[in-house]
Design a protein around this motif. Structure first.
Motif, short mmCIF file in Angstrom:
data_model
loop_
_atom_site.label_atom_id
_atom_site.label_comp_id
_atom_site.label_asym_id
_atom_site.label_seq_id
_atom_site.Cartn_x
_atom_site.Cartn_y
_atom_site.Cartn_z
N PHE A 1 0.82 -1.22 0.00
CA PHE A 1 0.00 0.00 0.00
C PHE A 1 0.85 1.26 0.00
CE2 PHE A 1 -2.25 3.06 2.96
CZ PHE A 1 -3.04 3.63 1.96
N GLU A 2 1.91 1.26 0.80
CA GLU A 2 2.75 2.47 0.92
C GLU A 2 3.45 2.81 -0.40
OE1 GLU A 2 2.81 -0.12 2.91
OE2 GLU A 2 1.83 0.73 4.68
N ALA A 3 3.50 1.85 -1.33
CA ALA A 3 4.17 2.08 -2.61
C ALA A 3 3.18 2.50 -3.69
CB ALA A 3 4.92 0.82 -3.03
N ILE A 4 2.08 3.10 -3.30
CA ILE A 4 1.04 3.46 -4.28
C ILE A 4 1.61 4.35 -5.39
CG2 ILE A 4 0.22 5.37 -2.79
CD1 ILE A 4 -2.58 4.91 -4.00
N ASN A 5 2.52 5.25 -5.04
CA ASN A 5 3.05 6.13 -6.09
C ASN A 5 3.94 5.38 -7.07
OD1 ASN A 5 1.82 8.71 -5.36
ND2 ASN A 5 3.02 8.49 -3.47
N ASP A 6 4.64 4.36 -6.59
CA ASP A 6 5.40 3.51 -7.51
C ASP A 6 4.45 2.76 -8.44
OD1 ASP A 6 7.67 4.32 -6.17
OD2 ASP A 6 7.73 2.54 -4.88
N ALA A 7 3.35 2.28 -7.88
CA ALA A 7 2.38 1.54 -8.69
C ALA A 7 1.79 2.44 -9.78
CB ALA A 7 1.27 0.99 -7.79
N VAL A 8 1.45 3.67 -9.39
CA VAL A 8 0.88 4.60 -10.37
C VAL A 8 1.92 4.93 -11.45
CG1 VAL A 8 0.04 6.96 -10.68
CG2 VAL A 8 -0.82 5.55 -8.79
N ALA A 9 3.16 5.12 -11.02
CA ALA A 9 4.22 5.43 -12.00
C ALA A 9 4.41 4.28 -12.97
CB ALA A 9 5.52 5.74 -11.26
N ASP A 10 4.39 3.06 -12.45
CA ASP A 10 4.54 1.89 -13.34
C ASP A 10 3.37 1.78 -14.30
OD1 ASP A 10 6.95 1.27 -12.23
OD2 ASP A 10 6.25 -0.47 -11.08
N MET A 11 2.18 2.06 -13.80
CA MET A 11 1.00 2.00 -14.68
C MET A 11 1.10 3.07 -15.76
SD MET A 11 -3.02 1.81 -13.61
CE MET A 11 -3.30 3.45 -13.02
N SER A 12 1.47 4.28 -15.35
CA SER A 12 1.53 5.38 -16.32
C SER A 12 2.64 5.16 -17.35
CB SER A 12 1.75 6.70 -15.59
OG SER A 12 0.68 6.94 -14.70
N ALA A 13 3.74 4.54 -16.92
CA ALA A 13 4.86 4.32 -17.83
C ALA A 13 4.72 3.03 -18.63
CB ALA A 13 6.17 4.29 -17.05
N GLY A 14 3.67 2.28 -18.38
CA GLY A 14 3.45 1.08 -19.16
C GLY A 14 4.21 -0.14 -18.70
N ARG A 15 4.59 -0.17 -17.43
CA ARG A 15 5.32 -1.34 -16.94
C ARG A 15 4.42 -2.39 -16.31
NH1 ARG A 15 9.06 3.00 -15.91
NH2 ARG A 15 8.09 3.45 -13.91
N VAL A 16 3.16 -2.09 -16.16
CA VAL A 16 2.23 -3.05 -15.55
C VAL A 16 0.85 -2.80 -16.14
CG1 VAL A 16 1.79 -1.51 -13.58
CG2 VAL A 16 1.33 -3.94 -13.36
N ILE A 17 0.08 -3.89 -16.30
CA ILE A 17 -1.30 -3.76 -16.79
C ILE A 17 -2.23 -3.38 -15.64
CG2 ILE A 17 -3.27 -5.04 -17.71
CD1 ILE A 17 -1.62 -5.30 -19.94
N LYS A 18 -2.17 -4.14 -14.55
CA LYS A 18 -3.11 -3.91 -13.45
C LYS A 18 -2.38 -3.94 -12.12
CE LYS A 18 -7.12 -3.08 -11.91
NZ LYS A 18 -7.94 -1.95 -12.40
N PRO A 19 -2.01 -2.78 -11.58
CA PRO A 19 -1.41 -2.75 -10.24
C PRO A 19 -2.48 -2.93 -9.17
CG PRO A 19 -1.48 -0.53 -11.17
CD PRO A 19 -2.14 -1.45 -12.17
N VAL A 20 -2.14 -3.72 -8.16
CA VAL A 20 -3.05 -3.92 -7.03
C VAL A 20 -2.26 -3.70 -5.75
CG1 VAL A 20 -4.51 -5.58 -5.79
CG2 VAL A 20 -4.51 -5.55 -8.30
#
Ligand SMILES: [Zn+2]
Ligand SMILES: [Zn+2]
Length: 387
Positions: free
Chosen positions: A342-361
């Protein structure tokens, strides 16, 4: 009670994880959840970035899976300690809700865009705190009970979370709105989480011809692995690559758009869809997006174009259907999901925006063995989700 929440204070800025105060007691038709997992959906970012009317500061998040810790006096069929998936908020009483179409609830905008209870209040004081009837980017949430779906304890929370919104939309749009089946020739434009879920549903429904359209070769490769039978690489000029494929199929019987891009929708509808074909739009577009269609061509073609919210699904009915598909090995959800603390939400959003992940949870206790069984998304794919 004191909780930790990811707060969106301004558009295009990082979420800030802070302590805040949640009303401890649910109202009569609410429950309080301790969150186990919550998917990140493009609608969360659209709300943060003010493409929607959601007032900031806000606690967003609308694909929550959690354990019921407290329960309102009028909630039936659920119990404290039970694990549930929280789909979008709805009132449960209006004509749409009582006819199994809660996505068209009279109060959908109040819950899902304004992020309020029907009485205008927030469970988190001055913050928007009932987004989609939940606000699940937090350790705990007060959640509307209408679209809670019980989850068995053996189901991985992180894989189930996207069934609350993104995967629900794609699969139900294909299986229920378009109602595809054997003999049909379908396309899916946009191969993010919603589109890839739709590809899987088309295969499950028995379609032999499934065309995936996207800007990125890696996503098309993944679409093929998940059930597409043909792919077309779109470019800035459009979707011309789809034309020879679809010509060989004598046109599409059905098409689903998840991009929200008017040029893609117009080209698919006017040039790829067979006479009497049906097309559904499920993407989120910019507020000023407008479609232009030739009237006489529309009239002469007998085609249908319509939109959908949440794939028209009643989550209480459709989520169990998706879970059955998952248990039968038909939904390799682990191919699409990657978990983040949970604390890494900004990393998850960055990965989603940069195309490194389809569905971050997001997961709230990665050390809990029942909560962290998720393999990562395919390592060979660089992917960008959503429109
Ligand atoms: Zn309603
Ligand atoms: Zn969503």
């Amino acid at each position: 009670m004191r909780i930790r929440a990811a707060i969106a204070r301004r558009g295009d800025t990082r979420f800030s994880i802070e302590d805040c105060i949640l009303a401890a007691e649910p109202q009569r038709r609410e429950v309080r959840l301790r969150l186990l997992a919550c998917g990140i959906c493009h609608t969360d970012l659209a709300a943060r970035d003010q493409h929607l009317r959601t007032p900031l500061p806000a606690v967003l998040g609308h694909e929550g899976v959690g354990v019921i810790e407290a329960i309102g006096s009028e909630v039936t069929g659920l119990a404290i300690g039970q694990r549930v998936l929280a789909s979008f908020g709805a009132c449960g009483e209006c004509p749409s809700c009582t006819s199994h179409a809660p996505a068209y609830c009279r109060h959908l905008a109040t819950f899902c865009l304004l992020g309020q209870r029907l009485d205008g209040s927030s469970p988190i004081g001055q913050l928007t705190g009932h987004f989609f009837g939940q606000s699940s980017f937090a350790t705990h949430a007060i959640v509307a009970s209408t679209n809670l779906v019980p989850l068995a304890e053996d189901l991985p929370p992180a894989l189930m979370a996207p069934l609350a919104c993104g995967f629900l939309t794609g699969m139900s749009a294909m299986a229920q709105v378009l109602a595809v089946g054997p003999g049909h020739a379908v396309s899916v434009s946009g191969c993010g989480g919603v589109g890839l879920a739709a590809v899987m549903a088309a295969r499950i429904m028995g379609c032999e011809r499934i065309l995936a359209i996207d800007l990125q070769p890696q996503r098309l490769q993944l679409a093929m692995e998940l059930g597409a039978t043909a792919t077309a690489l779109a470019d800035e000029q459009g979707i011309a690559a789809a034309h020879p494929i679809v010509a060989g199929w004598e046109g599409l019987t059905h098409a689903l758009d998840t991009t929200g891009a008017p040029a893609v929708i117009e080209a698919t509808f006017q040039r790829l869809l067979r006479p009497r074909g049906r097309m559904v739009c499920a993407g989120v577009a910019r507020p000023d997006a407008t479609l232009t269609l030739n009237h006489n061509a529309l009239m002469l073609s007998g085609k249908t174009l319509r939109g959908t919210i949440e794939g028209d699904a009643d989550p209480v009915q459709f989520v169990p259907r998706m879970i059955d598909w998952y248990r039968d090995g038909l939904l390799p959800l682990e191919r699409l999901v990657r978990t983040y603390p949970f604390e890494a939400i900004n990393d998850a959003v960055a990965d989603m925006s940069a195309g490194r992940v389809i569905k971050p949870v997001l997961v709230f206790d990665p050390s809990d063995p029942s909560n962290a069984p998720v393999k990562s998304a395919p390592s060979n794919a660089t992917v960008v989700d959503g429109p």
